[in-house]
Design a protein around this motif. Sequence first.
Motif, PDB file in Angstrom:
ATOM      1  N   VAL A 306       0.829  -1.200   0.000  1.00 44.51           N
ATOM      2  CA  VAL A 306       0.000   0.000   0.000  1.00 44.51           C
ATOM      3  C   VAL A 306       0.870   1.258   0.000  1.00 44.51           C
ATOM      4  O   VAL A 306       0.646   2.191  -0.774  1.00 44.51           O
ATOM      5  N   PHE A 307       1.903   1.240   0.854  1.00 46.25           N
ATOM      6  CA  PHE A 307       2.763   2.424   0.988  1.00 46.25           C
ATOM      7  C   PHE A 307       3.489   2.786  -0.310  1.00 46.25           C
ATOM      8  O   PHE A 307       3.316   3.899  -0.832  1.00 46.25           O
ATOM      9  N   PRO A 308       4.280   1.858  -0.914  1.00 49.97           N
ATOM     10  CA  PRO A 308       4.928   2.251  -2.180  1.00 49.97           C
ATOM     11  C   PRO A 308       3.945   2.474  -3.313  1.00 49.97           C
ATOM     12  O   PRO A 308       4.189   3.286  -4.201  1.00 49.97           O
ATOM     13  N   PHE A 309       2.807   1.750  -3.291  1.00 50.47           N
ATOM     14  CA  PHE A 309       1.840   1.894  -4.378  1.00 50.47           C
ATOM     15  C   PHE A 309       1.344   3.322  -4.467  1.00 50.47           C
ATOM     16  O   PHE A 309       1.319   3.919  -5.542  1.00 50.47           O
ATOM     17  N   PHE A 310       0.969   3.906  -3.322  1.00 52.33           N
ATOM     18  CA  PHE A 310       0.448   5.266  -3.382  1.00 52.33           C
ATOM     19  C   PHE A 310       1.564   6.300  -3.416  1.00 52.33           C
ATOM     20  O   PHE A 310       1.421   7.348  -4.028  1.00 52.33           O
ATOM     21  N   MET A 311       2.698   5.993  -2.760  1.00 56.48           N
ATOM     22  CA  MET A 311       3.773   6.981  -2.730  1.00 56.48           C
ATOM     23  C   MET A 311       4.452   7.126  -4.091  1.00 56.48           C
ATOM     24  O   MET A 311       4.866   8.204  -4.469  1.00 56.48           O
ATOM     25  N   LEU A 312       4.630   6.017  -4.795  1.00 54.12           N
ATOM     26  CA  LEU A 312       5.394   6.069  -6.042  1.00 54.12           C
ATOM     27  C   LEU A 312       4.506   6.121  -7.275  1.00 54.12           C
ATOM     28  O   LEU A 312       4.978   5.985  -8.390  1.00 54.12           O
ATOM     29  N   MET A 313       3.181   6.333  -7.076  1.00 54.65           N
ATOM     30  CA  MET A 313       2.304   6.312  -8.234  1.00 54.65           C
ATOM     31  C   MET A 313       2.539   7.524  -9.130  1.00 54.65           C
ATOM     32  O   MET A 313       2.554   7.408 -10.350  1.00 54.65           O
ATOM     33  N   MET A 314       2.771   8.662  -8.516  1.00 54.48           N
ATOM     34  CA  MET A 314       2.947   9.888  -9.297  1.00 54.48           C
ATOM     35  C   MET A 314       4.279   9.869 -10.036  1.00 54.48           C
ATOM     36  O   MET A 314       5.280   9.388  -9.513  1.00 54.48           O
ATOM     37  N   ARG A 315       4.257  10.447 -11.227  1.00 58.67           N
ATOM     38  CA  ARG A 315       5.490  10.542 -12.007  1.00 58.67           C
ATOM     39  C   ARG A 315       6.552  11.360 -11.259  1.00 58.67           C
ATOM     40  O   ARG A 315       7.710  10.971 -11.207  1.00 58.67           O
ATOM     41  N   ASP A 316       6.138  12.463 -10.655  1.00 54.87           N
ATOM     42  CA  ASP A 316       7.117  13.333 -10.018  1.00 54.87           C
ATOM     43  C   ASP A 316       7.785  12.666  -8.827  1.00 54.87           C
ATOM     44  O   ASP A 316       8.942  12.936  -8.529  1.00 54.87           O
ATOM     45  N   ALA A 317       7.041  11.772  -8.147  1.00 55.68           N
ATOM     46  CA  ALA A 317       7.626  11.098  -6.987  1.00 55.68           C
ATOM     47  C   ALA A 317       8.778  10.205  -7.416  1.00 55.68           C
ATOM     48  O   ALA A 317       9.779  10.089  -6.724  1.00 55.68           O
ATOM     49  N   LYS A 318       8.629   9.558  -8.584  1.00 51.78           N
ATOM     50  CA  LYS A 318       9.674   8.646  -9.048  1.00 51.78           C
ATOM     51  C   LYS A 318      10.895   9.401  -9.546  1.00 51.78           C
ATOM     52  O   LYS A 318      11.943   8.813  -9.740  1.00 51.78           O
ATOM     53  N   ARG A 319      10.740  10.699  -9.800  1.00 48.01           N
ATOM     54  CA  ARG A 319      11.868  11.485 -10.295  1.00 48.01           C
ATOM     55  C   ARG A 319      12.530  12.284  -9.185  1.00 48.01           C
ATOM     56  O   ARG A 319      13.446  13.064  -9.440  1.00 48.01           O
ATOM     57  N   HIS A 320      12.051  12.119  -7.967  1.00 47.88           N
ATOM     58  CA  HIS A 320      12.552  12.918  -6.853  1.00 47.88           C
ATOM     59  C   HIS A 320      13.424  12.034  -5.962  1.00 47.88           C
ATOM     60  O   HIS A 320      12.931  11.059  -5.386  1.00 47.88           O
ATOM     61  N   ALA A 321      14.704  12.380  -5.860  1.00 46.71           N
ATOM     62  CA  ALA A 321      15.628  11.525  -5.124  1.00 46.71           C
ATOM     63  C   ALA A 321      15.215  11.351  -3.670  1.00 46.71           C
ATOM     64  O   ALA A 321      15.286  10.250  -3.123  1.00 46.71           O
ATOM     65  N   GLY A 322      14.750  12.437  -3.044  1.00 49.98           N
ATOM     66  CA  GLY A 322      14.392  12.367  -1.632  1.00 49.98           C
ATOM     67  C   GLY A 322      13.248  11.404  -1.375  1.00 49.98           C
ATOM     68  O   GLY A 322      13.306  10.569  -0.463  1.00 49.98           O
ATOM     69  N   ILE A 323      12.196  11.491  -2.214  1.00 52.44           N
ATOM     70  CA  ILE A 323      11.034  10.611  -2.017  1.00 52.44           C
ATOM     71  C   ILE A 323      11.442   9.159  -2.251  1.00 52.44           C
ATOM     72  O   ILE A 323      11.075   8.263  -1.492  1.00 52.44           O
ATOM     73  N   LEU A 324      12.236   8.923  -3.320  1.00 51.06           N
ATOM     74  CA  LEU A 324      12.683   7.560  -3.610  1.00 51.06           C
ATOM     75  C   LEU A 324      13.470   6.989  -2.437  1.00 51.06           C
ATOM     76  O   LEU A 324      13.265   5.846  -2.029  1.00 51.06           O
ATOM     77  N   ALA A 325      14.369   7.809  -1.878  1.00 57.66           N
ATOM     78  CA  ALA A 325      15.196   7.321  -0.778  1.00 57.66           C
ATOM     79  C   ALA A 325      14.338   7.041   0.449  1.00 57.66           C
ATOM     80  O   ALA A 325      14.515   6.023   1.133  1.00 57.66           O
TER      81      ALA A 325
END
Lengths: 398, 180
Positions: A306-325
């Motif tokens: 649930v956590f990665p599904f909603f956190m990484l769904m947005m394109r911008d989240a996957k391009r942001h080093a801080g969110i990915l880390a």
Amino acid sequence: MNYVISNRTRNIFFGLMIVGLASIIYGAVTLNPFGEGHNTTRFWANMFINSFFFMAISLAATFFMAVQYIGQSGWYSAIKRVFEGVSQYIFVGAGIFALVLAGGGHHLYHWQHEGIMDPASPHYDEIIAGKSGFLNLPFFWIATIIYLVGWCAFTWVFRKRSIEEDTIGGTTNHMKNYFMAAWFVVFFAVSSSTSAWHWILSIDTHWFSTMFGWYIFAGMFISGLITIVLFTVYLKSKGFLPGVNENHLHDIGKFMFAFSVFWTYIWFSQFMLIWYANIPEEVTYYLARFESYKGLMLANIAINFVFPFFMLMMRDAKRHAGILAFVGSIIFLGHWSDMFIIVMPGTVGEKLHYGIMEIGTFMFFLGLFLFIVHRSLTKAPTEPKNHPFLEESLHHHI
Amino acid sequence: MSEVKYNPSIIYGIFDDDDDLLQSAKVFRANRISVANVYSPFPIHGIDPVIGHKRTNVSVAAFVFGATGFSLAVLMIWYMLISDWPINVGGKPNWTFAANFPAFVPVLFESTVFCAAHGMSITYLLLNRLLPGFNPRNPDPRSTDDKFIMEINMSDNWDAKYDEVVYLLKQTGASEIKER
């Protein structure tokens, strides 16, 4: 440009290792690894979880690199050295893992008890004896050695040729690795499943699942991807990966998102069939886990799906080093606890403890893993020089 | 009435190569002439920022469609299998949604995917005016085969001259120029 470990980072790793080693020694003194019974099992189960988890991460890195070779993909070549660095832990990890298997023996594997396959013995178990064609010590050890030596050899060859490529150039080494990668994938396709049956499925000896190899692979692969993402983000923040931009992060971020979903898909497929059919000998596996590990089990699904599904769904989240880390480090712990749930109920059983041993063993292996990966990153330039697709990777844009 | 200079409102430059078109679009941007649209048989990588097209919000639409599908499936399953007529499957408790949840997951998943995929397809066709009954916006059917067409709208570029646009198109490699 070669990566340099700063003294502060090195001290953190040594600190982790020393604290972890102290806890392992404390655990060894209090739990007695060479005795019998519940405490001894707890010691070996902890060693098993951590040595397997970190070895599997480096194996996943080798596998991912082999897949990129076969696909002749260009985007990854700027971060190729990160894959290689992570894969280098396997030499140490495989050694430790073999020692743990030898030491754990019948504490981990019920079927290794003496007399369990002997009809004259009071410990005789007919079901386990029926599996003796696969579960016997000579085959177990021959297979273990083949897996470990095979994986190490492939990793070593990939690395050696890749570093050679920096000096000699050309496409010879790349093509050699390309053919080698095809062989590796064939070997890995078989060995990832059979090793999971040998080492992990056989812990719950009576139980069986045809999805198990996939399940272990999915967990291993997602943990490896997270580790690669974290290392990429770290090295980039220190300025050692000038050619890497948010497009590369986006690509591994997509992998991270996709394989979180893949892991859930495999987990759920295994669970649902067993839940639906409700056959006693299959259901015991989940019964043990939902009775004594319910909180961890449900938290595991929440953290890993649930956590990665909603956190990484947005394109911008996957391009942001801080969110990915941030997301990566949390699901890293989630997949460690998944490994914990896989191993613990079949070995230690209901009387579960979280204590110094559990935390300390994780810290020791984490410190060792980080130290070895960082050290192998220092040994070669962090960006390959003569990779045939390097130019494509530097202009990667999505 | 021949004193009025012929002044087309839209100029189409037809290119034989996608890379020529991309370079041409860059030249037009450098000359502050805006390109209204590009018609191409396949997506041209990197053209969007050059002709000033922003990312669409289609991904948000996908999420909304998926969430709709999920909610509809929850409603449907709850009404059919819990509220209206509980069915005993395999002797499992069948009077709450939560107790039977694993059995519903495949349906929820499929319904989410179904609605997201169909919603997206229909949205795409609507946005591009490709549904039956719409007038095609494509100026030349050859742009679905081997031609790449750049559309320049003269009403967007009131300070650009007709001759200048045609000259630039020819200079940057347009094989043909059409007007409307």
